[in-house]
Design an enzyme around this catalytic site. Sequence first.
Site, PDB file in Angstrom:
ATOM      1  N   VAL A  15      -8.101   9.532  -2.610  1.00  0.00           N
ATOM      2  CA  VAL A  15      -6.848  10.011  -3.215  1.00  0.00           C
ATOM      3  C   VAL A  15      -7.134  10.804  -4.491  1.00  0.00           C
ATOM      4  O   VAL A  15      -6.582  11.909  -4.680  1.00  0.00           O
ATOM      5  CB  VAL A  15      -5.881   8.833  -3.498  1.00  0.00           C
ATOM      6  CG1 VAL A  15      -4.568   9.365  -4.061  1.00  0.00           C
ATOM      7  CG2 VAL A  15      -5.629   8.013  -2.226  1.00  0.00           C
ATOM      8  N   LYS A 106      -0.265  -0.007  -4.237  1.00  0.00           N
ATOM      9  CA  LYS A 106       0.862  -0.862  -3.795  1.00  0.00           C
ATOM     10  C   LYS A 106       0.612  -2.329  -4.053  1.00  0.00           C
ATOM     11  O   LYS A 106       1.534  -3.093  -4.339  1.00  0.00           O
ATOM     12  CB  LYS A 106       1.223  -0.617  -2.330  1.00  0.00           C
ATOM     13  CG  LYS A 106       0.074  -0.575  -1.345  1.00  0.00           C
ATOM     14  CD  LYS A 106      -0.480   0.822  -1.255  1.00  0.00           C
ATOM     15  CE  LYS A 106      -1.891   0.832  -0.713  1.00  0.00           C
ATOM     16  NZ  LYS A 106      -2.069   1.725   0.383  1.00  0.00           N
ATOM     17  N   GLY A 135       2.490   6.871   2.000  1.00  0.00           N
ATOM     18  CA  GLY A 135       1.669   8.057   1.713  1.00  0.00           C
ATOM     19  C   GLY A 135       2.463   9.243   1.197  1.00  0.00           C
ATOM     20  O   GLY A 135       3.042   9.200   0.112  1.00  0.00           O
ATOM     21  N   GLU A 191      -7.766   0.602   3.710  1.00  0.00           N
ATOM     22  CA  GLU A 191      -7.982   0.020   2.381  1.00  0.00           C
ATOM     23  C   GLU A 191      -9.469  -0.318   2.222  1.00  0.00           C
ATOM     24  O   GLU A 191     -10.204  -0.443   3.209  1.00  0.00           O
ATOM     25  CB  GLU A 191      -7.141  -1.253   2.231  1.00  0.00           C
ATOM     26  CG  GLU A 191      -5.651  -1.006   2.243  1.00  0.00           C
ATOM     27  CD  GLU A 191      -5.226  -0.017   1.179  1.00  0.00           C
ATOM     28  OE1 GLU A 191      -5.429  -0.287  -0.013  1.00  0.00           O
ATOM     29  OE2 GLU A 191      -4.698   1.053   1.532  1.00  0.00           O
ATOM     30  N   LYS A 206       3.987  -2.944   0.694  1.00  0.00           N
ATOM     31  CA  LYS A 206       4.912  -1.799   0.690  1.00  0.00           C
ATOM     32  C   LYS A 206       6.352  -2.253   0.939  1.00  0.00           C
ATOM     33  O   LYS A 206       7.287  -1.743   0.324  1.00  0.00           O
ATOM     34  CB  LYS A 206       4.478  -0.781   1.744  1.00  0.00           C
ATOM     35  CG  LYS A 206       3.153  -0.110   1.390  1.00  0.00           C
ATOM     36  CD  LYS A 206       2.564   0.595   2.586  1.00  0.00           C
ATOM     37  CE  LYS A 206       1.293   1.351   2.231  1.00  0.00           C
ATOM     38  NZ  LYS A 206       0.520   1.756   3.401  1.00  0.00           N
TER      39      LYS A 206
HETATM   40  P1  NDP Z   1     -11.460   5.065  -2.664  1.00  0.00           P
HETATM   41  O1  NDP Z   1     -12.260   3.849  -2.401  1.00  0.00           O
HETATM   42  O2  NDP Z   1     -11.690   6.249  -1.830  1.00  0.00           O
HETATM   43  O3  NDP Z   1     -11.600   5.486  -4.182  1.00  0.00           O
HETATM   44  C1  NDP Z   1     -11.627   4.554  -5.227  1.00  0.00           C
HETATM   45  C2  NDP Z   1     -12.196   5.206  -6.485  1.00  0.00           C
HETATM   46  O4  NDP Z   1     -12.231   4.260  -7.533  1.00  0.00           O
HETATM   47  C3  NDP Z   1     -13.622   5.717  -6.316  1.00  0.00           C
HETATM   48  O5  NDP Z   1     -13.807   6.897  -7.044  1.00  0.00           O
HETATM   49  C4  NDP Z   1     -14.481   4.583  -6.895  1.00  0.00           C
HETATM   50  O6  NDP Z   1     -15.681   5.088  -7.458  1.00  0.00           O
HETATM   51  C5  NDP Z   1     -13.579   4.056  -7.982  1.00  0.00           C
HETATM   52  N1  NDP Z   1     -13.744   2.608  -8.152  1.00  0.00           N
HETATM   53  C6  NDP Z   1     -13.714   1.661  -7.194  1.00  0.00           C
HETATM   54  N2  NDP Z   1     -13.863   0.448  -7.718  1.00  0.00           N
HETATM   55  C7  NDP Z   1     -13.988   0.611  -9.051  1.00  0.00           C
HETATM   56  C8  NDP Z   1     -14.168  -0.270 -10.135  1.00  0.00           C
HETATM   57  N3  NDP Z   1     -14.235  -1.592  -9.971  1.00  0.00           N
HETATM   58  N4  NDP Z   1     -14.241   0.252 -11.374  1.00  0.00           N
HETATM   59  C9  NDP Z   1     -14.157   1.579 -11.550  1.00  0.00           C
HETATM   60  N5  NDP Z   1     -13.993   2.467 -10.574  1.00  0.00           N
HETATM   61  C10 NDP Z   1     -13.904   1.991  -9.340  1.00  0.00           C
HETATM   62  O7  NDP Z   1      -9.930   4.591  -2.570  1.00  0.00           O
HETATM   63  P2  NDP Z   1      -8.659   5.472  -2.198  1.00  0.00           P
HETATM   64  O8  NDP Z   1      -8.714   6.749  -2.915  1.00  0.00           O
HETATM   65  O9  NDP Z   1      -8.505   5.466  -0.728  1.00  0.00           O
HETATM   66  O10 NDP Z   1      -7.483   4.544  -2.764  1.00  0.00           O
HETATM   67  C11 NDP Z   1      -7.164   4.500  -4.131  1.00  0.00           C
HETATM   68  C12 NDP Z   1      -5.818   3.823  -4.292  1.00  0.00           C
HETATM   69  O11 NDP Z   1      -4.821   4.550  -3.578  1.00  0.00           O
HETATM   70  C13 NDP Z   1      -5.752   2.394  -3.730  1.00  0.00           C
HETATM   71  O12 NDP Z   1      -4.887   1.635  -4.528  1.00  0.00           O
HETATM   72  C14 NDP Z   1      -5.142   2.595  -2.349  1.00  0.00           C
HETATM   73  O13 NDP Z   1      -4.469   1.457  -1.869  1.00  0.00           O
HETATM   74  C15 NDP Z   1      -4.162   3.700  -2.641  1.00  0.00           C
HETATM   75  N6  NDP Z   1      -3.755   4.515  -1.516  1.00  0.00           N
HETATM   76  C16 NDP Z   1      -4.689   5.052  -0.667  1.00  0.00           C
HETATM   77  C17 NDP Z   1      -4.299   5.863   0.359  1.00  0.00           C
HETATM   78  C18 NDP Z   1      -5.270   6.480   1.282  1.00  0.00           C
HETATM   79  O14 NDP Z   1      -4.847   7.147   2.240  1.00  0.00           O
HETATM   80  N7  NDP Z   1      -6.560   6.324   1.092  1.00  0.00           N
HETATM   81  C19 NDP Z   1      -2.881   6.178   0.580  1.00  0.00           C
HETATM   82  C20 NDP Z   1      -1.979   5.572  -0.365  1.00  0.00           C
HETATM   83  C21 NDP Z   1      -2.414   4.770  -1.365  1.00  0.00           C
HETATM   84  P3  NDP Z   1     -16.869   5.691  -6.547  1.00  0.00           P
HETATM   85  O15 NDP Z   1     -16.243   6.878  -5.859  1.00  0.00           O
HETATM   86  O16 NDP Z   1     -17.939   6.086  -7.464  1.00  0.00           O
HETATM   87  O17 NDP Z   1     -17.228   4.609  -5.572  1.00  0.00           O
HETATM   88  N1  HSE Z   2      -4.429   1.873   4.067  1.00  0.00           N
HETATM   89  C1  HSE Z   2      -3.135   2.447   3.912  1.00  0.00           C
HETATM   90  C2  HSE Z   2      -2.595   2.837   5.272  1.00  0.00           C
HETATM   91  C3  HSE Z   2      -3.198   3.661   3.032  1.00  0.00           C
HETATM   92  O1  HSE Z   2      -3.377   2.895   6.233  1.00  0.00           O
HETATM   93  O2  HSE Z   2      -1.397   3.038   5.404  1.00  0.00           O
HETATM   94  C4  HSE Z   2      -1.851   4.232   2.713  1.00  0.00           C
HETATM   95  O3  HSE Z   2      -1.111   3.396   1.914  1.00  0.00           O
END
Ligand code: NDP
Ligand code: HSE
Length: 438
Positions: A15, A106, A135, A191, A206
């Site tokens: 994201v 969420k 999303g 997730e 959600k």
């Molecule tokens: P990712 O795992 O792709 O990204 C997480 C990011 O946070 C990475 O850059 C990671 O670093 C960093 N990170 C992870 N753990 C830690 C920590 N303990 N301390 C510091 N930095 C950390 O997750 P997403 O982008 O998929 O999801 C992010 C959020 O968005 C979540 O809350 C998810 O539920 C929500 N979300 C996701 C959606 C999706 O389609 N993916 C849709 C809607 C909501 P590094 O890259 O170096 O590992």
């Molecule tokens: N893991 C979540 C899904 C990301 O599949 O819907 C979006 O919230």
Amino acid sequence: MLDPVKVGVLGLGTVGGGVVNVLRRNAQEITRRAGRGIQVTHASVRELSKKRLCSTNGMILTEHPMDIVNRDDIEVVVELIGGTSRAFDLVMKAISSGKHVVTANKALIALHGNQIFAEAQKAGVNVAFEAAVAGGIPIIKAIREGLSGNKINWVAGIINGTTNFILSEMREKGRAFGEVLKEAQALGYAEADPTFDVEGIDAAHKLTILSAIAFGIPLNFNAVYTEGITKIERMDVEYAEQFGYRIKHLGFARMSEQGVEMRVHPTLIPHGRLIANVNGVMNAVLVNGDAVGSTLYYGAGAGSEPTASAVVSDLVDVVRTLTVDPENRVPHLAFQPDAISRNVRFLDISEVETAYYLRIRADDRPGVLADIARILSETGISIEAVSQKEPPEGVKQANIVLLTHRVKEKHMNEAIRRIEALPQTSGQVKRIRAEMLP
Ligand code: NDP
Ligand code: HSE
């Protein structure tokens, strides 16, 4: 024009990477809408050396997200790390430092939103969370603002992209559960812990948020009945099709005189309904209001740029409201904080009424169906359709598949207990709830 607003992004994964790409690609349009430029000056990651979805040129990258939160020049913190411990500390610190927050998290909002919004209210800052539900679909804004003239009766939705992707691939292509889940992870839909998706926890987070903004009640994750898709078998998908239904993982919330029901579980839906035809990673949310009737919102439920679309629209909202008196902003949970109904009764799943699909393993001999029908009739359950599936060569027991009319769950529990106790049946009765929906 004023200087660009300086933004710190915590987490540059699926994201976060999408947010930076969208902000850069659409910078001109976004500035025209927000009235100021939006510039990501700092971002945090876990591993500095990892390859990113976006270019990190022009921003300072750190492994210490709290350093970004503590910077005086950052006006808005975008939390895209996930989880509920570190993210909670960072968001609370941002709020207490007078910074606005945008998050897609969420789990954080469903579990700690009541506390977070109370603190944000006190500090006069915004906490925006459009991306936390469905999303890229602007469902929070639709309910909170677009439908604010209505008494919302119920909300029903496919609100987890990963499970919808898995169920669609299993039904359409006969693919195995585990293989499709791996693909959903590779595509960035799932997730960090994918059991949150497949066990229904993410959808329950959600639904908690949707229920709060639809009904004006506090966030109450523990009151959601939660069931995932891991027990769905291919044969149930096929039998449901033969009855004219699709199995979808549905979140359903209703406000009635009895109280509020909130539940997520696999659900049979007649195949002609629009929502039964929402496939792949797409999500859809039906909202029924007393004035508008039923409305349907459809779009990508997960993935980098669809989710970034929601995060960036929150950023634009925050920038637009930077000059507005905090008292006159749209309330976080749609209703004014002192007008939230705190004495609401949450219904236990045993009090909830739905129709049912039942699959019963029983001896293939006369009289068994009559015994089952007698038990259902004695517990006040009427049958809509029934079909006996012949056992394969060499197998003694057949599958009896039934669709019932609506009945309270506690009566169905009693009927299932008695059917399972019959000497001619074996194993557990498979039960999947059904909803007719508009
Ligand atoms: P990712 O795992 O792709 O990204 C997480 C990011 O946070 C990475 O850059 C990671 O670093 C960093 N990170 C992870 N753990 C830690 C920590 N303990 N301390 C510091 N930095 C950390 O997750 P997403 O982008 O998929 O999801 C992010 C959020 O968005 C979540 O809350 C998810 O539920 C929500 N979300 C996701 C959606 C999706 O389609 N993916 C849709 C809607 C909501 P590094 O890259 O170096 O590992
Ligand atoms: N893991 C979540 C899904 C990301 O599949 O819907 C979006 O919230």
